[in-house]
Scaffold this motif. Structure first.
Motif, mmCIF file in Angstrom:
data_model
loop_
_atom_site.group_PDB
_atom_site.id
_atom_site.type_symbol
_atom_site.label_atom_id
_atom_site.label_comp_id
_atom_site.label_asym_id
_atom_site.label_seq_id
_atom_site.Cartn_x
_atom_site.Cartn_y
_atom_site.Cartn_z
ATOM 1 N N SER A 305 0.818 -1.219 0.000
ATOM 2 C CA SER A 305 0.000 0.000 0.000
ATOM 3 C C SER A 305 0.848 1.264 0.000
ATOM 4 C CB SER A 305 -0.940 -0.003 1.211
ATOM 5 O OG SER A 305 -0.207 0.115 2.419
ATOM 6 N N GLN A 306 2.134 1.133 0.312
ATOM 7 C CA GLN A 306 3.004 2.309 0.345
ATOM 8 C C GLN A 306 3.361 2.826 -1.051
ATOM 9 O OE1 GLN A 306 6.419 1.501 2.870
ATOM 10 N NE2 GLN A 306 5.157 0.501 4.410
ATOM 11 N N ILE A 307 3.109 2.019 -2.084
ATOM 12 C CA ILE A 307 3.435 2.449 -3.451
ATOM 13 C C ILE A 307 2.685 3.727 -3.801
ATOM 14 C CG2 ILE A 307 3.208 1.848 -5.899
ATOM 15 C CD1 ILE A 307 3.741 -1.066 -5.095
ATOM 16 N N ARG A 308 1.407 3.748 -3.503
ATOM 17 C CA ARG A 308 0.603 4.925 -3.822
ATOM 18 C C ARG A 308 1.122 6.158 -3.083
ATOM 19 N NH1 ARG A 308 -5.975 5.550 -4.109
ATOM 20 N NH2 ARG A 308 -5.991 7.814 -4.335
ATOM 21 N N GLN A 309 1.442 5.982 -1.811
ATOM 22 C CA GLN A 309 1.944 7.105 -1.020
ATOM 23 C C GLN A 309 3.269 7.622 -1.563
ATOM 24 O OE1 GLN A 309 2.332 6.214 3.148
ATOM 25 N NE2 GLN A 309 3.537 8.052 3.588
ATOM 26 N N ARG A 310 4.162 6.697 -1.932
ATOM 27 C CA ARG A 310 5.470 7.096 -2.460
ATOM 28 C C ARG A 310 5.312 7.878 -3.762
ATOM 29 N NH1 ARG A 310 10.492 7.936 -0.608
ATOM 30 N NH2 ARG A 310 10.801 5.844 0.229
ATOM 31 N N LEU A 311 4.440 7.413 -4.651
ATOM 32 C CA LEU A 311 4.211 8.129 -5.906
ATOM 33 C C LEU A 311 3.635 9.520 -5.658
ATOM 34 C CD1 LEU A 311 2.792 5.532 -8.469
ATOM 35 C CD2 LEU A 311 4.822 6.963 -8.744
ATOM 36 N N THR A 312 2.708 9.603 -4.737
ATOM 37 C CA THR A 312 2.107 10.908 -4.423
ATOM 38 C C THR A 312 3.165 11.884 -3.930
ATOM 39 O OG1 THR A 312 -0.027 9.858 -3.881
ATOM 40 C CG2 THR A 312 0.381 12.061 -2.997
ATOM 41 N N GLU A 313 4.093 11.402 -3.100
ATOM 42 C CA GLU A 313 5.185 12.245 -2.612
ATOM 43 C C GLU A 313 6.081 12.690 -3.763
ATOM 44 O OE1 GLU A 313 7.110 9.710 0.157
ATOM 45 O OE2 GLU A 313 5.611 9.977 1.750
ATOM 46 N N ILE A 314 6.397 11.786 -4.663
ATOM 47 C CA ILE A 314 7.259 12.107 -5.799
ATOM 48 C C ILE A 314 6.597 13.146 -6.696
ATOM 49 C CG2 ILE A 314 8.186 11.160 -7.959
ATOM 50 C CD1 ILE A 314 8.784 8.579 -6.357
ATOM 51 N N TYR A 315 5.295 12.990 -6.937
ATOM 52 C CA TYR A 315 4.580 13.962 -7.775
ATOM 53 C C TYR A 315 4.571 15.348 -7.123
ATOM 54 C CZ TYR A 315 2.743 10.005 -10.498
ATOM 55 O OH TYR A 315 2.610 8.900 -11.288
ATOM 56 N N ALA A 316 4.428 15.376 -5.806
ATOM 57 C CA ALA A 316 4.421 16.662 -5.105
ATOM 58 C C ALA A 316 5.782 17.346 -5.210
ATOM 59 C CB ALA A 316 4.039 16.447 -3.638
ATOM 60 N N HIS A 317 6.849 16.583 -5.034
ATOM 61 C CA HIS A 317 8.203 17.138 -5.176
ATOM 62 C C HIS A 317 8.426 17.625 -6.605
ATOM 63 C CE1 HIS A 317 9.969 16.394 -1.272
ATOM 64 N NE2 HIS A 317 9.613 15.114 -1.297
ATOM 65 N N ALA A 318 7.982 16.831 -7.567
ATOM 66 C CA ALA A 318 8.180 17.195 -8.971
ATOM 67 C C ALA A 318 7.464 18.487 -9.313
ATOM 68 C CB ALA A 318 7.691 16.056 -9.867
ATOM 69 N N GLN A 319 6.252 18.636 -8.819
ATOM 70 C CA GLN A 319 5.493 19.857 -9.089
ATOM 71 C C GLN A 319 6.157 21.066 -8.437
ATOM 72 O OE1 GLN A 319 1.451 19.902 -7.566
ATOM 73 N NE2 GLN A 319 0.799 21.339 -9.134
ATOM 74 N N ALA A 320 6.636 20.871 -7.214
ATOM 75 C CA ALA A 320 7.286 21.976 -6.502
ATOM 76 C C ALA A 320 8.598 22.385 -7.169
ATOM 77 C CB ALA A 320 7.531 21.579 -5.055
ATOM 78 N N ASP A 321 9.332 21.397 -7.672
ATOM 79 C CA ASP A 321 10.644 21.659 -8.263
ATOM 80 C C ASP A 321 10.587 21.936 -9.763
ATOM 81 O OD1 ASP A 321 11.529 21.111 -5.748
ATOM 82 O OD2 ASP A 321 12.340 19.119 -6.224
#
Length: 339
Positions: A305-321
């Protein structure tokens, strides 16, 4: 060869040749900082030895990154057996490969991959305990598909504003064990399926069972859809194909989808959200790694279940950066692996 190893930061490359069985095998061990290297064994024909070595190295690197971001105490490795034109005794060939693995004293653990099966892993297990995906351990494909499905939900939410997949047009390229299982899950929640596969029988099955719309393999990438889910062999996203994409996001099970890191940058520039392949498809690795350690199915499912959370974190970092999720994922994995 050493230049390839240095570029990928590969720890070791092992070669074996056994004329008696026809075994020609390559084991690439990328990184063991977190634990023994774990990765599947491919049994495929290659145009030449260098292509096989290059494939093993690239895949091993991806496995290191996958294990790191999946939070596993495993390193990354990959094996390639060059499939001969004719083999007299397949079981003997895989037993010889098992002896090769045993000689590495636990630095590498193998599993199923393209061209291999649980029956092959059973043969390997006759010679070494450093193997998973055996008949007793179970096929990890369904767990890979579960992780990809969760990742598609995260991707849809990040790119389209909702994780409700009902009515979304999802193009599934490749209907093998993972691709078909993914298509079944997508159908169950009401997604509109577009499918392609070199095996016409698999396509027909999806049409009959899942109401999928068949698309010629060469035309799928140019077909308008919300999400493209590559589930075949790697390299599908390259300089020739990336400009033809007509989707909002790419999120699929295939390893090494990108021909180069620059392809991800081009998708980012075009507004196409890319789910880093080794993050979204890590469900199979999570299953085989934890199963090999004796974890229970509920514990494995919880980790999945952590896969979804990890992707969400990566997308947030990508959008911010303001950069590709692929670049963000690489940086996070390298921080874990190399400090």
């Amino acid at each position: 060869m050493f230049a390839m190893m240095e570029t990928a930061r590969l720890e070791a490359l092992h070669l074996a040749n056994d004329p008696a069985t026809g075994l020609k095998a390559i084991i690439a061990i990328h990184n063991t900082r977190l634990g023994p290297a774990l990765g599947g064994c491919r049994y495929l024909a290659y145009p030449d030895d260098e292509s096989a070595i290059r494939d093993a190295i690239r895949l091993a690197q991806g496995m290191s990154y996958k294990a790191a971001l999946a939070g596993l105490e495993q390193g990354g490795g990959k094996a390639v057996i060059i499939r001969p034109a004719h083999v007299d005794n397949r079981a003997a060939l895989f037993e010889a490969f098992g002896r090769m693995i045993e000689s590495l004293n636990g630095r590498y653990i193998t599993a199923v991959d393209s061209g291999t099966s649980s029956a092959d892993m059973d043969c390997i297990a006759q010679q070494t305990g450093h193997v998973t995906s055996t008949t007793a351990a179970g096929d990890p494909s369904s767990h890979t598909a579960l992780g990809v499905f969760a990742g598609i939900r995260a991707t849809a939410h990040a790119r389209l504003g909702s994780d409700d997949l009902e009515g979304l047009r999802v193009a599934v390229q490749g209907l093998g064990h993972v691709g078909y299982a993914l298509a079944e899950q997508l159908h169950a929640v009401g997604a509109e399926l577009l499918v392609s596969d070199l095996d016409a029988g698999r396509v027909q099955l999806a049409v009959e069972q899942l109401g999928a719309q068949p698309v010629a393999s060469g035309a799928l990438l140019t077909t308008p859809c919300d999400i493209l889910a590559p589930c075949g062999l790697g390299g599908i996203l390259n300089a020739q194909t990336v400009g033809q994409l007509r989707c909002a996001a790419v999120a699929g099970a295939t390893n090494n989808q990108l021909a180069s890191a620059e392809i991800a940058d081009e998708m980012e520039a075009r507004g196409i959200l890319y789910a880093p392949d080794y993050v979204i498809n890590s469900g199979g690795l999570i299953y085989v790694a934890l199963k090999h350690k004796g974890e229970t199915l509920p514990a494995i499912t919880a980790h999945l279940s952590q896969i979804r959370q990890r992707l969400t974190e990566i997308y947030a970092h990508a959008q911010a950066d303001k950069r590709s999720p692929a670049r963000v994922a690489d940086a996070l994995a390298e921080r874990i692996l190399f400090g």
